[in-house]
Design a protein around this motif. Structure first.
Motif, PDB file in Angstrom:
ATOM      1  N   ALA A 595      -7.743   8.974 -37.793  1.00  0.00           N
ATOM      2  CA  ALA A 595      -6.638   8.026 -37.948  1.00  0.00           C
ATOM      3  C   ALA A 595      -5.281   8.698 -37.783  1.00  0.00           C
ATOM      4  O   ALA A 595      -4.283   8.017 -37.539  1.00  0.00           O
ATOM      5  N   ARG A 596      -5.234  10.039 -37.922  1.00  0.00           N
ATOM      6  CA  ARG A 596      -3.954  10.756 -37.850  1.00  0.00           C
ATOM      7  C   ARG A 596      -3.887  11.725 -36.676  1.00  0.00           C
ATOM      8  O   ARG A 596      -2.985  12.540 -36.610  1.00  0.00           O
ATOM      9  N   SER A 597      -4.822  11.648 -35.766  1.00  0.00           N
ATOM     10  CA  SER A 597      -4.949  12.722 -34.774  1.00  0.00           C
ATOM     11  C   SER A 597      -4.372  12.371 -33.408  1.00  0.00           C
ATOM     12  O   SER A 597      -4.906  12.777 -32.392  1.00  0.00           O
ATOM     13  N   GLN A 598      -3.266  11.621 -33.392  1.00  0.00           N
ATOM     14  CA  GLN A 598      -2.694  11.243 -32.105  1.00  0.00           C
ATOM     15  C   GLN A 598      -2.282  12.462 -31.274  1.00  0.00           C
ATOM     16  O   GLN A 598      -2.306  12.432 -30.043  1.00  0.00           O
ATOM     17  N   VAL A 599      -1.867  13.541 -31.951  1.00  0.00           N
ATOM     18  CA  VAL A 599      -1.433  14.731 -31.219  1.00  0.00           C
ATOM     19  C   VAL A 599      -2.535  15.789 -31.151  1.00  0.00           C
ATOM     20  O   VAL A 599      -2.300  16.903 -30.711  1.00  0.00           O
ATOM     21  N   THR A 600      -3.720  15.452 -31.590  1.00  0.00           N
ATOM     22  CA  THR A 600      -4.839  16.393 -31.568  1.00  0.00           C
ATOM     23  C   THR A 600      -5.341  16.562 -30.139  1.00  0.00           C
ATOM     24  O   THR A 600      -5.431  15.587 -29.390  1.00  0.00           O
ATOM     25  N   PRO A 601      -5.681  17.777 -29.717  1.00  0.00           N
ATOM     26  CA  PRO A 601      -6.265  17.965 -28.384  1.00  0.00           C
ATOM     27  C   PRO A 601      -7.455  17.045 -28.166  1.00  0.00           C
ATOM     28  O   PRO A 601      -8.282  16.830 -29.063  1.00  0.00           O
ATOM     29  N   ALA A 602      -7.558  16.495 -26.965  1.00  0.00           N
ATOM     30  CA  ALA A 602      -8.587  15.496 -26.671  1.00  0.00           C
ATOM     31  C   ALA A 602      -9.983  16.035 -26.884  1.00  0.00           C
ATOM     32  O   ALA A 602     -10.888  15.309 -27.326  1.00  0.00           O
ATOM     33  N   ALA A 603     -10.222  17.318 -26.588  1.00  0.00           N
ATOM     34  CA  ALA A 603     -11.563  17.885 -26.741  1.00  0.00           C
ATOM     35  C   ALA A 603     -12.001  17.882 -28.200  1.00  0.00           C
ATOM     36  O   ALA A 603     -13.170  17.625 -28.509  1.00  0.00           O
ATOM     37  N   ILE A 604     -11.061  18.171 -29.109  1.00  0.00           N
ATOM     38  CA  ILE A 604     -11.389  18.144 -30.545  1.00  0.00           C
ATOM     39  C   ILE A 604     -11.639  16.712 -30.998  1.00  0.00           C
ATOM     40  O   ILE A 604     -12.575  16.428 -31.757  1.00  0.00           O
ATOM     41  N   ARG A 605     -10.816  15.790 -30.507  1.00  0.00           N
ATOM     42  CA  ARG A 605     -10.953  14.391 -30.939  1.00  0.00           C
ATOM     43  C   ARG A 605     -12.270  13.782 -30.460  1.00  0.00           C
ATOM     44  O   ARG A 605     -12.949  13.075 -31.201  1.00  0.00           O
ATOM     45  N   VAL A 606     -12.653  14.046 -29.210  1.00  0.00           N
ATOM     46  CA  VAL A 606     -13.882  13.436 -28.703  1.00  0.00           C
ATOM     47  C   VAL A 606     -15.100  13.989 -29.438  1.00  0.00           C
ATOM     48  O   VAL A 606     -16.066  13.250 -29.718  1.00  0.00           O
ATOM     49  N   LYS A 607     -15.092  15.285 -29.773  1.00  0.00           N
ATOM     50  CA  LYS A 607     -16.213  15.837 -30.539  1.00  0.00           C
ATOM     51  C   LYS A 607     -16.294  15.173 -31.916  1.00  0.00           C
ATOM     52  O   LYS A 607     -17.396  14.887 -32.419  1.00  0.00           O
ATOM     53  N   ALA A 608     -15.143  14.929 -32.532  1.00  0.00           N
ATOM     54  CA  ALA A 608     -15.127  14.263 -33.840  1.00  0.00           C
ATOM     55  C   ALA A 608     -15.630  12.829 -33.728  1.00  0.00           C
ATOM     56  O   ALA A 608     -16.341  12.331 -34.617  1.00  0.00           O
ATOM     57  N   LEU A 609     -15.280  12.142 -32.629  1.00  0.00           N
ATOM     58  CA  LEU A 609     -15.766  10.772 -32.422  1.00  0.00           C
ATOM     59  C   LEU A 609     -17.288  10.752 -32.288  1.00  0.00           C
ATOM     60  O   LEU A 609     -17.966   9.868 -32.836  1.00  0.00           O
ATOM     61  N   ILE A 610     -17.846  11.720 -31.548  1.00  0.00           N
ATOM     62  CA  ILE A 610     -19.306  11.779 -31.383  1.00  0.00           C
ATOM     63  C   ILE A 610     -19.974  12.055 -32.721  1.00  0.00           C
ATOM     64  O   ILE A 610     -21.012  11.448 -33.064  1.00  0.00           O
TER      65      ILE A 610
END
Length: 1004
Positions: A595-610
């Motif tokens: 919810a707070r990761s708008q500036v998070t690198p996409a690779a980290i965010r997609v792994k968290a989504l999975i």
């Protein structure tokens, strides 16, 4: 040993031995040698004769000690004398003086025959709050000189795992323990809060009272430490974990906890509640719904609940410096007794003497009766003699009245007491103490080294520094794990250390170092959480769970730049949360970070989504998967991350399957499968095949599902992913069971169960045992079925898995029907059906309705069989419920015969117009009619059951007991049980006679 009781007159012991008088001066070496073999003697004081007896602590398991007895006005009073090496003439006279001066009913060591009088209650004017000033009664008529003497605990060691055994004896709290115990025995006192200063001994006092009360609560006492819980919403999960409950899949944990405690007579001890005050209203809800639950809380402040009784824990008695007592009386003042006891633990020859008596009194007076301050001071006695210690205390206590005025007075007192201990450390030890305060729930030397050496200052040798802090009572060694010790800091000390860390401007650096260490640990563990070293790493992460949560909590509420670390750590812990079944905790941290990761690198965010999607998949949350799948697809495409894209497509298919869009789900799965195969993603292929198999099961294409599961299992075996191997073995066994391949399904489940037990994955063990129980039931092995199902339901209740609880109850009900136990079967069917309706699990609802119909038929209520079966016809899975075919066919045929085809068909049609809730409610209103049980004619002669006829036929064919067991896939013990029953029914006692019966009745 003397034949007559020895007696002390003046300063001389007299007794007889072998017919000769013996005289021994008290206090000599001969006196102490005699005490080693003695068991009782008498001595005199001004009020008369006293008896001393040698007794053993811990219900025969502890050490020996002496106790004095004296009868006063019909009441037997007692007081602790000490161990043999402490029995001097002064000690005897001092204890006699205490017993003489203590008024009956006011001395904690006095045991009135009638018990304690009721404790006064001071109600507020509004009546919304009950305040207890329990101290008033026992403080009247007492002063420091006549307070209870210091005693060594003789409480037996607890057998309950829920109540920790305190590491030290409790001194000077006898009256408070008695008062608290008396209160909690009163039925109206269901919430008692112990309030007082930090370090005043609330926890230790609560544990002592709980130990006394064990026998008063039929369901025991459960200790719940809340010191490391900083979020009010974590209170209920922490209580549940302490009680052995696990996170529910489909029901709020509070409701699960209410259901678990509703009928239990239990004392719940909640320790350190002050930092989670917002959870007090939830506690009130729990008390309101659980009428036999009692709660004992320790907190620095009252909870302000209408049902609350408050017990203000006072400091220990301190010497009155204006009326200085004699040295023998001084040793009986609680703070002095505690100081002496703890000081002798570090300096065994330390004594209270006339020379140091005034200094000791001043030290204890200035410590203000706070047990923590007393213990910390006593631990330093080998370094600082009393006079030097007093000088340091004088300097520190001067600050008490001039400290920060915005802090509560209790915090000023405790802060300065701890400041004194902190100032005894050298500069390097102080820095180590500060940096170690960032750990929650303990740490290893490896963790301490990693965090402490991350700073720029020259580090202190960790082993030397930790040993020094351990010696100074600023650390505790909590366990020994192989060669790697584990340490923890008392929470009060940790709070003080954190404030020092902040004051020195080191807080951010220490917390960052701690976070980086645990991120490194989790990412190091991640690849091992799928293979043969799984358990080793799971256990290591389990020990660090509080630290991991602490890091995640700080990151989740910290600056935006900390969010990527939180998401990396949460994603790395995925398999830990799945194996040890903390899915809700994992999702909470992942979703807060996302919810707070708008500036998070996409690779980290997609792994968290999975990772978040996989947790949802295991929780059967298909609805929540749709937005996760959509975002994960977009990010994976932009990154050209094929592995994540495969899972994103699969998540989309699972979400569609949850809405019964089977065609759309298959399309997504096939797209994911093509992508995985094209790029050689074996784990991706395996995951998609598994979900295609699940879809095939939903569409009743069980043979196709078996092939898909087998393909997925082979791939997961090849990649060594034990988590999914166990999952696939279960899915495959379930599909084989639907096809009637019981023996093969059982073999697969046995392998899966070995894996689950190895990983200590309770939730998997429970569902596998349930399926094994179903197989045993269908094979007619009632003994094994009952054992499997009973263990499964116990584990499921501990974890809070209502789906498996419901299904296993329904299987137990079917077992009861097969054993002609209609009352138990009905109760289990109704309970399992009620839970299934709440959860909306269609196949279990159909199972429960049809099972109740079989019970109705067994009781002669044939119309109800048709109505209940009609209500089940509207549900998927109604034609494949796991009721033994012989039972369901017999029940259906009996209903048709008694009602006739027309009436039976009409009742079925009427049932189809009823909802499951309506059908269950109407049937539950019917009384149990055991007298109307159908008198069915036995299908076989002599009352033999179908299974017994199978056994008899094989025996008549010449098979041995072992061969019969192998043929029927049952245990040898079960074969013996069946043969015993057969012999009894036939009135024979040999295999030959049983074979003759089978031939004559044309059974072979």
């Amino acid at each position: 040993m003397a034949k007559n009781r020895p007696v002390i007159t003046g300063n001389t012991l007299r007794y007889q031995e072998l017919g000769h008088d013996q005289v021994v001066p008290v206090g000599t070496q001969e006196w102490y040698a005699w005490l080693q073999t003695a068991r009782a003697f008498t001595f005199r004081a001004s009020s008369g004769q006293f008896t001393a007896r040698c007794e053993r602590a811990g219900n025969g398991r502890g050490g020996w000690y002496w106790k004095a007895y004296w009868r006063r006005e019909g009441t037997l009073c007692s007081a602790y004398l000490g161990k043999s090496e402490r029995l001097s003439l002064e000690r005897l006279q001092a204890v006699a003086a205490v017993l003489e001066g203590s008024g009956a009913g006011h001395d904690a060591l006095t045991v009135p025959a009638g018990g304690a009088s009721p404790l006064p209650v001071d109600s507020s004017p509004t009546g919304s709050r009950l305040r207890l000033e329990a101290q008033t009664a026992w403080q009247q008529g007492s002063d420091a000189r006549h307070r209870p003497i210091a005693t060594e605990s003789v409480t037996p060691q607890l057998s309950l795992t829920h109540l920790p055994l305190p590491p030290t004896t409790l001194i000077g709290r006898e009256q408070e323990v008695q008062a608290i115990s008396t209160l909690l025995r009163r039925p109206e006192v269901r919430l008692l809060t112990l309030t007082g200063l930090g370090g005043v001994g609330k926890t230790r006092l609560a544990l002592a009272a709980a130990a006394v009360l064990r026998a008063d609560f039929s369901d025991g006492v459960c200790f719940v430490p809340l010191a490391s819980v900083s979020e009010p919403e974590r209170v209920i999960p922490t209580i549940a974990q302490a009680l052995g409950l696990w996170e529910a899949l489909d029901r709020p944990l509070l409701k699960q906890l209410q259901a678990s405690l509703r009928d239990r007579h239990l004392l719940l001890l909640l320790d350190n509640f002050e930092q989670v005050m917002a959870a007090a209203t939830t506690l009130a809800i729990l008390l309101a719904s659980c009428s036999r639950l009692h709660v004992l809380v320790t907190s620095r402040a009252a909870l302000h609940l209408s049902a609350e009784y408050e017990f203000a824990v006072p400091p220990l008695a301190v010497p009155n410096l204006t009326q200085f007592p004699a040295s023998q009386d001084l040793a009986q003042v609680a703070t002095v007794a505690l100081f002496l006891e703890r000081a002798r633990a570090v300096q065994s020859d330390f004594q209270l003497t006339r020379a140091n008596a005034h200094t000791m009194a001043a030290i204890c007076a200035r410590l203000e009766g706070l047990p923590l301050a007393v213990e910390l001071a006593a631990a330093r006695i080998k370094l600082l003699p009393p006079q030097a210690l007093l000088r340091r205390l004088e300097h520190r206590l001067d600050v008490l009245t001039s400290g920060a005025q915005d802090l509560p007075a209790r915090q000023q007192t405790l802060r300065n007491t701890l400041q004194w201990s902190y100032d005894l450390l050298c500069a390097e030890e102080q820095r180590l103490f500060r940096w170690l305060s960032v750990f929650v729930g303990g740490f290893t030397l490896e963790a301490a080294t990693a965090v402490y050496t991350s700073g720029s200052e020259p580090p202190l040798d960790i082993l030397t520094g930790v040993a020094s802090l351990l010696d100074k009572s600023l650390l505790q060694q909590t366990e020994q794990d192989g060669e790697e010790p584990r340490f923890r800091m008392l929470e009060t000390l940790r709070e003080f250390g954190l404030s020092c860390l902040s004051a020195n401007g080191e807080e951010a650096a220490a917390q960052r170092a701690c976070a980086e260490y645990y991120l490194t640990l989790a990412e190091e563990a991640e690849p091992y959480l799928e293979g043969p070293e799984l358990v080793l790493w799971l256990d290591r992460l389990e020990r660090e769970r509080e630290n991991l949560r602490g890091v995640l909590q700080r990151a989740a509420t910290g600056e935006d730049e900390e969010v990527p670390l939180a998401l990396r750590l949460s994603s790395a812990l995925l398999h830990f949360w799945l194996n040890r079944w903390y899915p809700s905790e994992g999702r909470s941290f992942l979703e807060r970070g996302l919810a707070r990761s708008q500036v998070t690198p996409a690779a980290i965010r997609v792994k968290a989504l999975i990772a978040d999607g996989l947790l949802m998949w295991y929780q059967n949350d298909a609805r929540g998967l749709a937005p996760v799948a959509e975002e994960a697809q977009a990010l994976a495409r932009s990154l050209e991350d094929r592995g994540s894209l495969i899972y994103a497509f699969t998540f989309q298919g699972i979400a569609l399957m949850g809405t019964r869009d089977h065609a759309g789900a298959r399309s997504c799965f096939e797209e994911a499968l093509a992508l995985a195969r094209a790029h050689g993603e074996r784990k991706g292929v395996a995951f998609v095949l598994m979900n295609l198999g699940i879809l095939a099961v939903f569409q009743r294409e069980h043979q196709q599902a078996i092939g898909l599961f087998e393909g997925s299992l082979a791939l997961y075996r090849a990649t060594g992913d034990l988590l999914y191997v166990g999952t696939l073995l279960y899915f495959l066994a379930h599909a084989l069971l639907r096809q009637g391949e019981l023996a093969r399904a059982r073999v697969l489940l046995e392998e899966a169960l070995v894996l689950a037990r190895h990983a200590r994955a309770k939730w998997k063990i429970a569902i596998m045992l349930s399926l094994m129980g179903q197989i045993a039931l269908l094979q007619g092995d009632m003994e094994r079925a009952e054992a499997f199902l009973s263990e499964s339901i116990q584990l499921s209740q501990e974890m809070g898995d209502p789906r498996n609880v419901a299904r296993t109850r329904l299987l137990l009900a079917s077992l009861a029907v097969a054993q002609d136990n209609d009352a138990f079967a009905r109760a289990q069917y109704e309970e399992g059906l009620t839970i299934s309706i709440e959860l909306g699990v269609a196949d279990s609802i159909a199972f429960g309705l049809k099972g109740l119909g079989c019970v109705a038929a067994a009781q002669g209520q044939y119309t109800w069989l048709a109505l209940l079966w009609g209500a089940a016809d509207n549900l998927p899975g109604s034609r494949s419920v796991p009721i033994p075919q012989a039972i369901s066919e017999r029940a259906r045929d009996a209903a048709r015969t008694h009602l006739g085809e027309s009436a039976f068909a009409q009742a079925l049609a009427d049932g189809r117009s009823m909802t499951p809730i309506q059908a269950l409610a109407a049937y539950k209103a019917l009384p149990m009619q055991t007298a109307l049980r159908a008198k069915r004619s036995p299908a076989y002669p002599a009352g033999l059951t179908a299974r017994e006829v199978e056994v008899l036929r094989l025996v008549a064919a010449g098979l041995t007991d072992a061969q019969v067991a192998e043929q029927l896939v049952i245990s040898l013990r079960t074969v013996t049980t069946h043969l015993t029953s057969i012999y009894n029914k036939l009135g024979v006692n040999s295999r030959a006679a049983a074979t003759r019966f089978a031939v004559e009745r044309h059974l072979v």
